[in-house]
Design a protein around this motif. Structure first.
Motif, PDB file in Angstrom:
ATOM      1  N   ASP A   1       0.835  -1.204   0.000  1.00  0.00           N
ATOM      2  CA  ASP A   1       0.000   0.000   0.000  1.00  0.00           C
ATOM      3  C   ASP A   1       0.869   1.253   0.000  1.00  0.00           C
ATOM      4  O   ASP A   1       0.535   2.254  -0.655  1.00  0.00           O
TER       5      ASP A   1
ATOM      6  N   GLU B   1       0.959   4.189  -2.803  1.00  0.00           N
ATOM      7  CA  GLU B   1       0.818   5.619  -2.526  1.00  0.00           C
ATOM      8  C   GLU B   1       1.943   6.410  -3.204  1.00  0.00           C
ATOM      9  O   GLU B   1       1.719   7.528  -3.699  1.00  0.00           O
ATOM     10  N   TRP B   2       3.135   5.870  -3.212  1.00  0.00           N
ATOM     11  CA  TRP B   2       4.268   6.553  -3.847  1.00  0.00           C
ATOM     12  C   TRP B   2       4.108   6.626  -5.373  1.00  0.00           C
ATOM     13  O   TRP B   2       4.617   7.543  -5.992  1.00  0.00           O
TER      14      TRP B   2
ATOM     15  N   HIS C   1      -2.760  -2.382  -6.831  1.00  0.00           N
ATOM     16  CA  HIS C   1      -2.036  -1.179  -7.236  1.00  0.00           C
ATOM     17  C   HIS C   1      -1.479  -1.277  -8.657  1.00  0.00           C
ATOM     18  O   HIS C   1      -0.846  -0.333  -9.137  1.00  0.00           O
TER      19      HIS C   1
END
Length: 816
Positions: free
Chosen positions: A190, A194-195, A232
């Motif tokens: 996660d 986010e990065w 992701h």
């Protein structure tokens, strides 16, 4: 074992280089499908930092300034050719947070790692980082909590007794039977999401990485990371030297897997790699080729061919490495300093025809590895083959590909993809004479109308259900192997571009019925039962399909087993339009030059010396090629299709080259199209011929709809360039053939030769004309009669032998 330099990887990290290991495939190997996460539809293209980290002996190559410089260099030179990944290897992280998650190095990235990620993304690229299995011993000792999982901590998820999770003994093994374990991996994934991370290289994966057993087993880590990264859209790449006995597992969860040890030579500034490290990849490619397909690809490590002063290998060796990576559909990432590529390296890395081979996703395999003069090939499913000719010897040698060895019958054209040169058309094969030591040729071989054998292990065949491959059977199968299933309703599918297909398999008392579908339409149920075993039996065939893409599907309905041995599909002969064809209109001051003796099609060309002169030609089909001569006196031509400008092509070459394809287009909607070519520069513009694949339907002489009256015989495997490599023939005057078709026109295609004579042609029982099939020398695939403009509906053509020693029939081509 030869140890690498120590590095920081999630705390302390080390690198290792080891000697090659030999894997094996069991005789009855299950067929696993690639990961289905929407990623890796094509092999990855990009850059990886590790080779330069080894070469420089430090991590400065992955500093913020260097990563931005590599990103800019890729953007300027390689990105327009498909390269898009900037992958940062070990050493990117500095420490960990209070939840045991990695924190990027503040030394390498003083403005923050996010600044680097955003910079790479702003260049239109994707970014990758590195990780290994397990957890940090420090995180365990401090019993850190797990982010987003109240009540869970590191000591809850450590396998007991404590033991290593990786080759280097850096981290502790995680017990994934504990629910909190997945939460820990999710928390890191996660964070990466986010990065904006796009790729994760997951190293020290076992079985593999020097442990081809389960003494250190990272399979649970792989599964957990695959599940955590999936939301992701992050590509999961496994490393290194994976054990092929677990390939079904790697394919289920990953998008790529390293098949061998590091490519680097670990010789400092002595070079990035060595020829020995390239050469040892060939047997690995042979071992793993069946497993590369959309969703997951074989990874041969960095392709270090971009700078001759740094690569450690010769120019021929650099080209051979690129040839192997390309034809194997291996991940195409280089490890060179992108800010310091030489012109030869740029030429290798940006050859779009070679890149297209890689991105097509059809891994090549060898005809044989019995000697060092090797032929590698892949059937592309459209009548074309990728062929690599490789000389692994330390002295020059001739390397020959025989069409029969790659499953091709009939004549084929040959194009050299490295030099962008059309070599010519050859009936039985092609030889590269005196190929230099460690050198290679990468060829596109295209059937000129014939049959194309597809073995059961071809990566274009998609198996659904519990299929396995059985090989070294010794029962007379094509290439000595079959795929089989024991489960009713299991099926296979194969999409090809052609006019017909045959399904060849074994018949036996243990086998039963198979339902056949073509283009989603049920055709029939075929029976593969026989009291005794019969190998290589044609159990289904269809011909006369419109020339284009089709799909065959075969479903098991009964019997203990269903087997597939091979498929054989037919492609239509390209329609050759000579420059003197009446359908070509020339505008301007054109002249006709004949008897030139330069190797032109039919020994003639049309030419003009005036800029803005042009020719036009209308055809009915899905694509066309413009074939002409290249020479120092020639220049640029503007190409239009259906009045839309397509591109400017250059016909200049320092020396004369005959019959060069300077422009081609495919994938047009079936129907009528017009090509226009306009002279823009140079002293001359020439036209030699046009070649297009039409929407006409081609029927081989063996088609059951053709009836033969008289003493006809079938002559196969002739090697003279016939459609499907065979003809029917008779020596008796007044023998004839008949064929009833539905359409508005038909062409009679046969051979011309000195022992052949006249044929009387009838259409709908009306005599049309007597045609001569005599020629002083042999000419194959000749249209000796054609008629168009018939009323749409059913018609019959009849050909009657009148003179000559022989009358031959090769094929018939119907206009719908």
């Amino acid at each position: 074992m030869k140890l690498r330099l120590s590095k920081l990887r999630m705390g302390l990290l080390m690198f290792i280089l080891a000697v090659a290991q030999i894997g094996f495939v069991v005789p009855n190997a299950p067929v696993a499908q690639a990961a289905d996460n929407g990623l890796a539809l094509k092999p990855l293209m990009g850059w990886s930092s590790f080779s330069m980290q080894v070469y420089t002996g430090n991590n400065q190559i992955i500093s913020a300034a260097q990563i931005k410089a590599q990103s800019d260099a890729m953007h300027a030179t390689l990105q327009s050719h498909g390269y898009e990944y900037i992958n940062i290897d070990a050493g990117w992280n500095g420490s960990m947070d209070g939840y045991g998650r990695p924190i990027p190095s503040t030394t390498l990235y003083p403005d923050g790692f996010q600044d680097v990620i955003d910079y790479v993304h702003a260049n239109g690229q994707k970014i990758g980082i590195y990780g290994i299995p397990g957890m940090s011993p420090q995180a365990y000792d401090n019993d850190l909590p797990i982010y987003g999982a109240p009540g869970c901590s590191m000591q809850d998820i450590a396998a007991q007794p404590l033991r290593t999770a990786d080759y280097w003994n850096l981290g502790y093994k995680i017990d994934f039977s504990e629910p909190c374990a997945q939460s820990y991996i999710d928390s890191i994934a996660d964070l990466y999401g986010e990065w904006g991370i796009d790729f994760l290289k997951f190293d020290s994966v076992t079985p593999g990485s020097g442990h081809n057993d389960t003494s250190i087993d990272a399979r649970d880590d792989v599964k957990a990371w695959a599940e955590a990264l999936a939301p992701h859209g992050i590509w999961l790449e496994l490393s290194w030297a994976l054990d092929i006995n677990y390939v079904d597992y790697w394919k289920e969860y990953a998008n790529g897997w390293r098949v061998d040890w590091d490519i680097e030579c670990y010789c400092g500034t002595g070079g990035l790699t060595t020829w020995a490290n390239i050469a040892r990849t060939f047997p690995k490619a042979e071992e793993w080729w069946r497993h590369g397909s959309p969703g997951g690809w074989n990874d041969f490590d960095s392709l270090n061919v971009g700078n001759g002063s740094m690569d450690g290998i010769t120019q021929d060796e650099r080209r051979t490495a690129m040839t192997l990576w390309a034809m194997s559909s291996a991940q195409l990432y280089t490890g060179n300093d992108l800010t310091n590529l030489d012109s030869f390296g740029i030429g290798l890395l940006t050859n779009d025809e070679v890149i297209a081979v890689n991105q097509a996703g059809r891994p090549a395999h060898p005809v044989s590895t019995a000697n060092n003069q090797q032929v590698w090939y892949a059937n592309n499913g459209d009548g074309s083959y990728t062929v690599g000719l490789i000389n692994l010897e330390s002295s020059a040698a001739t390397v020959t590909v025989n069409w029969s060895d790659i499953g091709l019958s009939g004549a084929a054209s040959v194009r050299d993809l490295w030099s962008h040169t059309d070599i010519g058309t050859f009936n039985t094969g092609y030889s590269s004479v005196n190929l230099a030591p460690h050198a290679s040729r990468l060829l596109r071989v295209v059937s000129q109308g014939g049959s194309n054998a597809v073995n059961d292990d071809d990566t274009g065949i998609k198996y659904t259900g519990d299929w396995q491959r059985s090989y070294n059977r010794g029962l007379g199968d094509f290439q000595n192997d079959v795929h089989y299933t024991e489960t009713n309703n299991d099926f296979f599918e194969y999409t090809f571009n052609g006019t017909g297909i045959d399904l060849i398999t074994e018949k036996d008392s243990s086998q039963g019925n198979i339902d056949i579908y073509v283009d989603g339409v049920f055709k029939q149920t075929v029976n593969t039962y026989n009291a005794t075993r019969l190998a290589q039996q044609k159990v289904y065939g269809i011909s006369g399909l419109s020339n284009g893409p089709h799909t065959i599907k075969a479903v098991k309905k009964s019997g203990t087993f269903m087997l597939l041995d091979k498929l054989s599909f037919s492609v239509a002969s390209p329609i050759q339009v000579n420059d003197a064809d009446a359908g070509i209109t020339y505008s301007g001051t054109w002249s006709h030059s004949t008897a030139r003796g330069f190797g032109d099609f039919k020994d003639d060309v049309h030419y003009t010396m005036n800029n803005n002169d042009y020719f036009q030609y209308s055809f009915t089909g899905t694509g066309i090629e413009l074939i002409t001569e290249k020479d120092s006196s020639q220049g640029n031509i503007d190409i239009y299709v259906d009045n839309v400008f397509k591109e400017t092509v250059n016909t200049y070459n320092e020396s004369r080259l005959a019959q060069q394809t300077v422009y081609k287009i495919s994938g047009l909607t079936p129907g009528s199209h017009t090509i226009k070519a306009v002279k823009k520069s140079g002293t001359f513009m020439l036209l030699d011929k046009l070649s297009f694949v039409g929407t006409k339907v081609q029927y081989n002489n063996t088609d059951p709809g053709i009836s033969y009256t008289g003493a006809w015989s079938l002559n196969g495997n002739r090697g003279f360039g016939d459609y499907n490599n065979d003809v029917h023939f008779t020596q008796t005057n007044n023998d004839y053939f008949q064929f009833t078709f539905t359409g508005t026109g038909i062409e009679l295609i046969t051979e011309k030769e000195s022992d052949q004579g006249d044929i009387d042609i009838y259409v709908d029982n009306v005599f049309k004309q007597t045609v001569s099939t005599y020629n002083a020398t042999r000419l194959s695939n000749q249209v000796v009669y054609s008629i168009n403009g018939l009323a749409s509906g059913s018609h019959t053509i009849k050909g009657v032998k009148k003179t000559g020693t022989y009358m031959l029939l090769d094929s018939l081509r119907v206009t719908p």
